[in-house]
Design a protein around this motif. Structure first.
Motif, PDB file in Angstrom:
ATOM      1  N   ALA A  48       0.857  -1.179   0.000  1.00 44.48           N
ATOM      2  CA  ALA A  48       0.000   0.000   0.000  1.00 44.48           C
ATOM      3  C   ALA A  48       0.894   1.231   0.000  1.00 44.48           C
ATOM      4  O   ALA A  48       1.732   1.396   0.897  1.00 44.48           O
ATOM      5  N   SER A  49       0.734   2.067  -1.018  1.00 41.64           N
ATOM      6  CA  SER A  49       1.581   3.248  -1.139  1.00 41.64           C
ATOM      7  C   SER A  49       0.843   4.359  -1.877  1.00 41.64           C
ATOM      8  O   SER A  49       0.159   4.108  -2.871  1.00 41.64           O
ATOM      9  N   ASP A  50       1.026   5.592  -1.413  1.00 41.16           N
ATOM     10  CA  ASP A  50       0.452   6.747  -2.100  1.00 41.16           C
ATOM     11  C   ASP A  50       1.026   6.897  -3.501  1.00 41.16           C
ATOM     12  O   ASP A  50       0.393   7.489  -4.369  1.00 41.16           O
ATOM     13  N   LYS A  51       2.207   6.360  -3.731  1.00 43.92           N
ATOM     14  CA  LYS A  51       2.843   6.485  -5.046  1.00 43.92           C
ATOM     15  C   LYS A  51       2.125   5.673  -6.125  1.00 43.92           C
ATOM     16  O   LYS A  51       2.399   5.841  -7.302  1.00 43.92           O
ATOM     17  N   LEU A  52       1.211   4.815  -5.717  1.00 42.78           N
ATOM     18  CA  LEU A  52       0.420   4.052  -6.684  1.00 42.78           C
ATOM     19  C   LEU A  52      -0.912   4.729  -6.983  1.00 42.78           C
ATOM     20  O   LEU A  52      -1.642   4.298  -7.871  1.00 42.78           O
ATOM     21  N   SER A  53      -1.196   5.801  -6.263  1.00 35.85           N
ATOM     22  CA  SER A  53      -2.464   6.507  -6.403  1.00 35.85           C
ATOM     23  C   SER A  53      -2.651   7.033  -7.825  1.00 35.85           C
ATOM     24  O   SER A  53      -1.746   7.619  -8.416  1.00 35.85           O
ATOM     25  N   GLY A  54      -3.835   6.804  -8.357  1.00 35.97           N
ATOM     26  CA  GLY A  54      -4.166   7.308  -9.690  1.00 35.97           C
ATOM     27  C   GLY A  54      -3.694   6.440 -10.834  1.00 35.97           C
ATOM     28  O   GLY A  54      -4.018   6.709 -11.989  1.00 35.97           O
ATOM     29  N   LEU A  55      -2.921   5.405 -10.544  1.00 34.89           N
ATOM     30  CA  LEU A  55      -2.437   4.512 -11.597  1.00 34.89           C
ATOM     31  C   LEU A  55      -3.436   3.384 -11.820  1.00 34.89           C
ATOM     32  O   LEU A  55      -4.062   2.899 -10.882  1.00 34.89           O
ATOM     33  N   SER A  56      -3.555   2.955 -13.066  1.00 35.55           N
ATOM     34  CA  SER A  56      -4.380   1.794 -13.360  1.00 35.55           C
ATOM     35  C   SER A  56      -3.717   0.557 -12.751  1.00 35.55           C
ATOM     36  O   SER A  56      -2.538   0.586 -12.379  1.00 35.55           O
ATOM     37  N   ARG A  57      -4.473  -0.501 -12.663  1.00 35.20           N
ATOM     38  CA  ARG A  57      -3.918  -1.747 -12.108  1.00 35.20           C
ATOM     39  C   ARG A  57      -2.695  -2.204 -12.901  1.00 35.20           C
ATOM     40  O   ARG A  57      -1.680  -2.607 -12.320  1.00 35.20           O
TER      41      ARG A  57
END
Length: 85
Positions: A48-57
């Motif tokens: 779980a990371s904010d750096k993955l926010s907004g990215l598609s799977r």
């Protein structure tokens, strides 16, 4: 260094995760393709990371693979990812 430790190190550096769990699940694959005696071939990762926010799977999975790098990915037979932002 164990593969699980390498995975943990690289993902911590790349994503500064709120949660990171890396489990060597190799033993449950004994007798299946890609199993290696001693493990280090099948992994489950929860990240779980904010750096993955907004990215598609797909983009999230690509980001993880990029962070791990081709050399490490080449030594892993199976990598199950549970990702969230």
């Amino acid at each position: 260094m164990l593969v699980a430790d390498e995975i943990t190190e690289k993902l911590n550096a790349a994503f500064s995760p709120r949660e990171l769990v890396v489990v060597d699940d190799s033993e449950s694959h004994r007798g299946h393709a890609g199993y290696q005696e001693g493990g280090q071939s099948h992994f489950n990762v929860r990240l779980a990371s904010d750096k993955l926010s907004g990215l598609s799977r797909i983009a999230q999975h690509r980001a993880v693979h990029k962070a791990l790098g081709p050399e490490l990915i080449g030594r892993i037979h199976a990598l199950a990812l549970d990702l969230s932002d």
